[in-house]
Every structure is written in C-alpha cells, then in structure tokens.
Design a protein around this motif. Structure first.
Motif, PDB file in Angstrom:
ATOM      1  N   LEU A 229       0.963  -1.121  -0.084  1.00 38.62           N
ATOM      2  CA  LEU A 229       0.035  -0.163   0.107  1.00 38.62           C
ATOM      3  C   LEU A 229       0.768   1.299  -0.106  1.00 38.62           C
ATOM      4  O   LEU A 229       1.647   1.309   0.985  1.00 38.62           O
ATOM      5  CB  LEU A 229      -0.955  -0.039   1.222  1.00 38.62           C
ATOM      6  CG  LEU A 229      -2.022  -1.146   1.449  1.00 38.62           C
ATOM      7  CD1 LEU A 229      -2.400  -0.987   2.749  1.00 38.62           C
ATOM      8  CD2 LEU A 229      -2.883  -1.166   0.419  1.00 38.62           C
ATOM      9  N   VAL A 230       0.531   2.027  -0.923  1.00 35.19           N
ATOM     10  CA  VAL A 230       1.520   3.377  -1.314  1.00 35.19           C
ATOM     11  C   VAL A 230       0.480   4.381  -0.937  1.00 35.19           C
ATOM     12  O   VAL A 230      -0.406   4.709  -1.820  1.00 35.19           O
ATOM     13  CB  VAL A 230       2.277   3.221  -2.378  1.00 35.19           C
ATOM     14  CG1 VAL A 230       3.260   4.597  -2.432  1.00 35.19           C
ATOM     15  CG2 VAL A 230       3.350   2.326  -2.418  1.00 35.19           C
ATOM     16  N   PRO A 249       4.244  -5.413  -6.388  1.00 33.09           N
ATOM     17  CA  PRO A 249       2.607  -5.381  -6.150  1.00 33.09           C
ATOM     18  C   PRO A 249       2.149  -4.280  -5.590  1.00 33.09           C
ATOM     19  O   PRO A 249       1.514  -4.139  -4.424  1.00 33.09           O
ATOM     20  CB  PRO A 249       2.211  -6.782  -5.470  1.00 33.09           C
ATOM     21  CG  PRO A 249       3.504  -6.754  -4.349  1.00 33.09           C
ATOM     22  CD  PRO A 249       4.780  -6.450  -5.298  1.00 33.09           C
ATOM     23  N   LEU A 250       2.329  -3.183  -6.004  1.00 34.18           N
ATOM     24  CA  LEU A 250       1.828  -1.817  -5.718  1.00 34.18           C
ATOM     25  C   LEU A 250       0.443  -1.720  -5.512  1.00 34.18           C
ATOM     26  O   LEU A 250      -0.267  -2.033  -6.436  1.00 34.18           O
ATOM     27  CB  LEU A 250       2.301  -0.556  -6.256  1.00 34.18           C
ATOM     28  CG  LEU A 250       3.621   0.028  -5.523  1.00 34.18           C
ATOM     29  CD1 LEU A 250       4.742  -0.990  -5.538  1.00 34.18           C
ATOM     30  CD2 LEU A 250       4.292   1.420  -6.404  1.00 34.18           C
ATOM     31  N   ALA A 251      -0.293  -1.148  -4.589  1.00 39.72           N
ATOM     32  CA  ALA A 251      -1.719  -0.889  -4.398  1.00 39.72           C
ATOM     33  C   ALA A 251      -1.788   0.886  -4.130  1.00 39.72           C
ATOM     34  O   ALA A 251      -1.515   0.985  -3.048  1.00 39.72           O
ATOM     35  CB  ALA A 251      -2.277  -1.365  -3.410  1.00 39.72           C
ATOM     36  N   CYS A 264     -10.101   4.678  -1.512  1.00 37.92           N
ATOM     37  CA  CYS A 264     -10.080   4.288  -2.729  1.00 37.92           C
ATOM     38  C   CYS A 264      -8.644   3.439  -2.960  1.00 37.92           C
ATOM     39  O   CYS A 264      -7.548   4.141  -2.271  1.00 37.92           O
ATOM     40  CB  CYS A 264      -9.767   5.292  -3.950  1.00 37.92           C
ATOM     41  SG  CYS A 264     -11.611   5.944  -4.234  1.00 37.92           S
ATOM     42  N   THR A 265      -8.725   2.385  -3.536  1.00 35.02           N
ATOM     43  CA  THR A 265      -7.262   1.488  -3.694  1.00 35.02           C
ATOM     44  C   THR A 265      -7.360   1.040  -5.205  1.00 35.02           C
ATOM     45  O   THR A 265      -8.147   0.228  -5.117  1.00 35.02           O
ATOM     46  CB  THR A 265      -7.086   0.581  -2.548  1.00 35.02           C
ATOM     47  OG1 THR A 265      -6.907   1.366  -1.424  1.00 35.02           O
ATOM     48  CG2 THR A 265      -5.681  -0.119  -2.697  1.00 35.02           C
ATOM     49  N   PRO A 281     -13.287   3.086  -5.114  1.00 32.96           N
ATOM     50  CA  PRO A 281     -13.782   3.232  -3.864  1.00 32.96           C
ATOM     51  C   PRO A 281     -14.034   2.118  -3.116  1.00 32.96           C
ATOM     52  O   PRO A 281     -14.397   1.098  -3.592  1.00 32.96           O
ATOM     53  CB  PRO A 281     -15.121   3.942  -3.869  1.00 32.96           C
ATOM     54  CG  PRO A 281     -15.154   4.699  -5.104  1.00 32.96           C
ATOM     55  CD  PRO A 281     -14.734   3.888  -6.155  1.00 32.96           C
ATOM     56  N   LEU A 282     -13.599   1.925  -1.967  1.00 36.99           N
ATOM     57  CA  LEU A 282     -14.030   0.773  -1.254  1.00 36.99           C
ATOM     58  C   LEU A 282     -15.319   0.402  -0.952  1.00 36.99           C
ATOM     59  O   LEU A 282     -16.125   1.378  -1.019  1.00 36.99           O
ATOM     60  CB  LEU A 282     -12.901   0.681   0.041  1.00 36.99           C
ATOM     61  CG  LEU A 282     -11.421   0.216  -0.083  1.00 36.99           C
ATOM     62  CD1 LEU A 282     -10.575   0.911  -0.889  1.00 36.99           C
ATOM     63  CD2 LEU A 282     -10.707  -0.064   1.349  1.00 36.99           C
TER      64      LEU A 282
END
Length: 469
Positions: A229-230, A249-251, A264-265, A281-282
C-alpha cells in the motif's frame, strides 16, 4: 494475534493488565489521555486499554517540542499524558473537556480516539475517530482485497493513521502485526520473507529510497507481499515505472486521517497492467466530483473530490463542536480540498490539492506533480514548489529545495542537472523558473509544509513585494 520485534517483551497481555491498573483513575472521571511513546506496541496497548476502560485517547508525536506539547495540553484541557513510558497528571483533576461529546455521541462512538492532523497553520488538532469508524475502514480493506486474515508489516508510527490502521486491521481479523524498524530495514541487505497474503504500507519517499538501492534480496521479499500500500502523498511517473519494471505489487491508495486511511485503492494486478489511477472506492465509501457550484460533474471532468464513508471522522478537536456541527461530514460529505476526476470505470484520478494549483501563462500546473519529479531525481532531500506573482505569466513556478547531503555539485550545477531531468519528464510550462536552496523546509508536526511561511521567505529572497505574494 500479534508478532513484533524485540518490543514484544513484556507481552501485550501483561502490558494491558499493568496499564489498566494505572489508568483506572482516568476511567472514573472520563478525562482524556494524551499519548506519546516511541514504542509501537506500548502505544497499541494503550489504545486497547483506553477502549476497555472508556477513556478518550489522543495520539501525539513523541518528537513534538515543548510548543506543540503546550498547544496540545491546552487544547485538551487535561493535564493527563502518557509520555515515553510514564503516566503523568493531576490525580485531583475532575473535569472532562469532552463532556459535550460524550453526551451527544452514540455509545458506539465512545470513547473517542484522536489522531493528529492539520493543515499549514502549525496548530495542533486531531481528527476524532471511534472504534466504530476504524473498524469500518478495516472491514472495507478485507472486502476490497478479498481476504479474511490481514497480516501487516508496519514501518509507520502509530500516531499516523496509516500506522494505526495496520494494527487495527490485523487485530480485528486475527492476523499478525509485525513491527519493523524502518532505518534497519532500509539498510538491510535482505528481508525476511513475509507471511503469505501479507500487506506492507509505505509512503512514496520510503519506496523511492528502497528502489534507489534495489538490493536483490530485498526486492525478492517485496514481490512476495500480497500488496504494498502506497499512500500519504502522490507517486510520480518515474517511481511507478520503476516499480512496474521490478514487478512490485503496488496498491496506490487515496485516503487521509479524516477517513481512517484508504477510501480508494488500486489493486496490484491493475497497477502492474499499467493503470495509474487510485482505483475504485472501497465498499464502505462513495466519491463524487463536484463543480464550483456544488453540482455533481460527469466522468472525465476535473473538479473537487467529495467523500462519504462509514469511516469518516466525527469532527475535529478542539476546533469542532456545536458551532461546526458534530457529525456534519457524515451528512454532507467531506471535501478535503483535492482535485481529481473519475473515469468511465469509476477509478479515481487525483491531480493535487486545490490550494496547490498554479496558473502560469494560461496553463494549470499541480505543484505535487512537479515536486514528485524533482524528488525522483534523487538529488534533493526535500522540495516544495510554489506559485509566486509574475507580471508576465500571472504566476511563476518557484522550486524551494534542500540538496541531498554528499552531492559534489555547486548550486548552479545542481540546478542544471535538475533542469535536464525535468526536460525529459515534464512539459516546459511545468518547469520552475526560479530555484531557491535552503537547509530545511518548514513543516508542521504532522509533516505538512507551512506554505505561508515558505512563501513569505521565498518572496523576500526573490525581491517580490510581500503584499503581492
């Protein structure tokens, strides 16, 4: 369950038992506790103990100076604080400055948890959350990634929402929470392989520093995370390109303290396939893009980002209260002052903060994009891009930068190197016209640039009238 480095001793259970004994006098009076400790497990134990005892808890940066501490204590109206392993306070204190909040909040939102935030004013304040809002964010993370158990590798402090939420996600899902020391991990030749299905959270600068060295055995471990997670700031094109080339595996995430981290991811699969958006959006959140009149805008149209989420903070403290409408965000949405747009697939594209928009020669420039590319050069420790008045262009781009220690270049040589780097990455109208060098950029306790102070200094240095700036 939790795992940690050597900070695991004594065990969490023992810590909780000891803390509850010390904190009971506060529970009886419902007075808030200000917590600043550099031991992540101790901070987490305090969060859990205060939840059990019904004590409002406010997190603080253990590196605050006396001015910040004085502001914080004055704002809370309570002398109780936990500072580096010691409980300090006045046992005779009987007043609770949060009495109004306790009376009007639902029981599910008490006791509150304050996470420090703030803009460029330099004043200490908190976004006030509860276990309910933090839990909503954690559950949405599980649903978005389709996992039951969240293993988190934490290198961020718990007074930042990104660090705190790593502990919350693992705790609620019976996962492992592994605390890593950032400096040690940055210098290590190899990392231990993560547990299957694990998550790592980084800010863009941390990712950049890892990739500058690109140690093979560290990269091998990074590729084994389910998602990296970035968030906490924009990534820049060259950083994203390098991460894809290394198959990391960037998110990419969009969120803030007021939303209990991500709303948001982008999933890693989409990132590796070339998407530069911040994803959908989550499940607990809804976003709209609105115009100046407050009207919803169609897809692909740039406007102001508005957020609704189950994880929205209850308000600010000490600035919030009846006058500002406690719970107002839940009804009207949160407008954090960010610009962006939604594409046809519902993915968010973040362009920058509205107050960072610079208009020069009829062109719009987002300061964050230019700052990101200057950082990507690897030649500066810190940078801020400002828009200062210019008679010909309306505004001129001015870069204020801190040179990286050890670079064998004069200021003029460094400027030429940076200009050549930007010429390959950005359109000419996005290049700074003036460069200023300094030993440090003024930031508030939460790390945000004090733009007003910096703008005044830059204007005086360049001979621009203070009134015009």
């Amino acid at each position: 369950m939790m795992a940690s480095n050597s900070s695991c001793s004594p065990s969490l259970k023992e810590r909780l038992s000891n803390l509850e004994g010390h904190l009971r006098p506060l529970a009886e009076k419902a007075v808030p506790l200000l917590v600043a400790d550099s031991d992540p497990l101790q901070v987490w134990a305090l969060v859990l103990a205060c939840q059990r005892l019904g004590i409002p808890l406010f997190l603080a940066n253990p590196r605050w100076g006396e001015r910040e501490w004085s502001q914080a204590l004055a704002g809370l109206g309570s002398a109780w604080r936990w500072r580096q392993g010691q409980l300090q306070g006045d046992p005779t204190s009987s007043t609770s400055p949060l009495g109004h909040w306790q009376r009007i909040l639902p029981s599910a939102d008490w006791p509150v948890i304050g996470i420090p935030t703030g803009g460029s004013s330099g004043q200490v304040r908190w976004a006030v959350h509860s276990w309910r809002t933090l839990s909503a964010s954690a559950r949405a993370h599980q649903q978005h990634f389709g996992v039951e158990c969240v293993h988190s590798y934490c290198m961020l402090p718990l007074y930042h929402v990104s660090g705190l939420m790593q502990a919350v996600r693992s705790w609620l899902s019976n996962g492992q929470w592994i605390v890593w020391d950032w400096k040690r991990q940055q210098q290590a030749e190899a990392w231990d392989p993560p547990l299957p299905g694990s998550f790592l959270s980084l800010v863009p600068t941390q990712l950049q520093r890892l990739l500058l060295d690109a140690r093979p055995r560290v990269l091998e471990s990074l590729r084994q995370f389910q998602a990296i997670l970035v968030g906490g700031g924009p990534t820049w094109p060259s950083l994203r390109q390098q991460a894809r080339q290394l198959y990391l595996p960037l998110a990419l995430t969009y969120g803030m303290t007021e939303t209990a981290s991500q709303v948001c991811t982008l999933l890693p699969q989409a990132f590796l396939q070339g998407s530069d958006s911040l994803g959908r959006p989550l499940p607990h959140a809804r976003l709209e893009i609105r115009g100046e009149a407050g009207d919803p805008l169609p897809v692909q149209t740039v406007g102001s980002i508005h957020v609704w989420a189950e994880s929205l903070a209850l308000g600010y403290y000490p600035l919030a209260g009846e006058a500002e409408g406690l719970g107002k965000w839940q009804q009207q949405g949160l407008a954090p002052g960010d610009w962006g747009y939604l594409d046809s697939q519902g993915h968010l594209h973040w362009l920058g903060r509205a107050d960072d928009l610079i208009l020069t020669g009829g062109e719009k420039v987002m300061a964050a994009e230019v700052e990101g590319e200057i950082r990507a050069s690897g030649w500066v420790e810190d940078v801020c891009v400002l828009g200062l008045p210019d008679q010909e262009w309306g505004q001129q781009l001015v870069a204020v930068a801190v040179p990286k220690v050890g670079i064998p270049l004069t200021a003029d040589e460094l400027e030429e190197h940076l200009k050549r780097h930007l010429a390959q990455q950005l359109s000419p109208f996005k290049h700074p016209k003036r460069w200023l060098w300094c030993s440090g950029i003024p930031r508030n306790p939460q790390g945000k640039v004090n733009r007003q102070q910096l703008r005044q200094w830059a204007a005086q240095t360049l001979g621009i009238p203070t009134q015009a700036s």
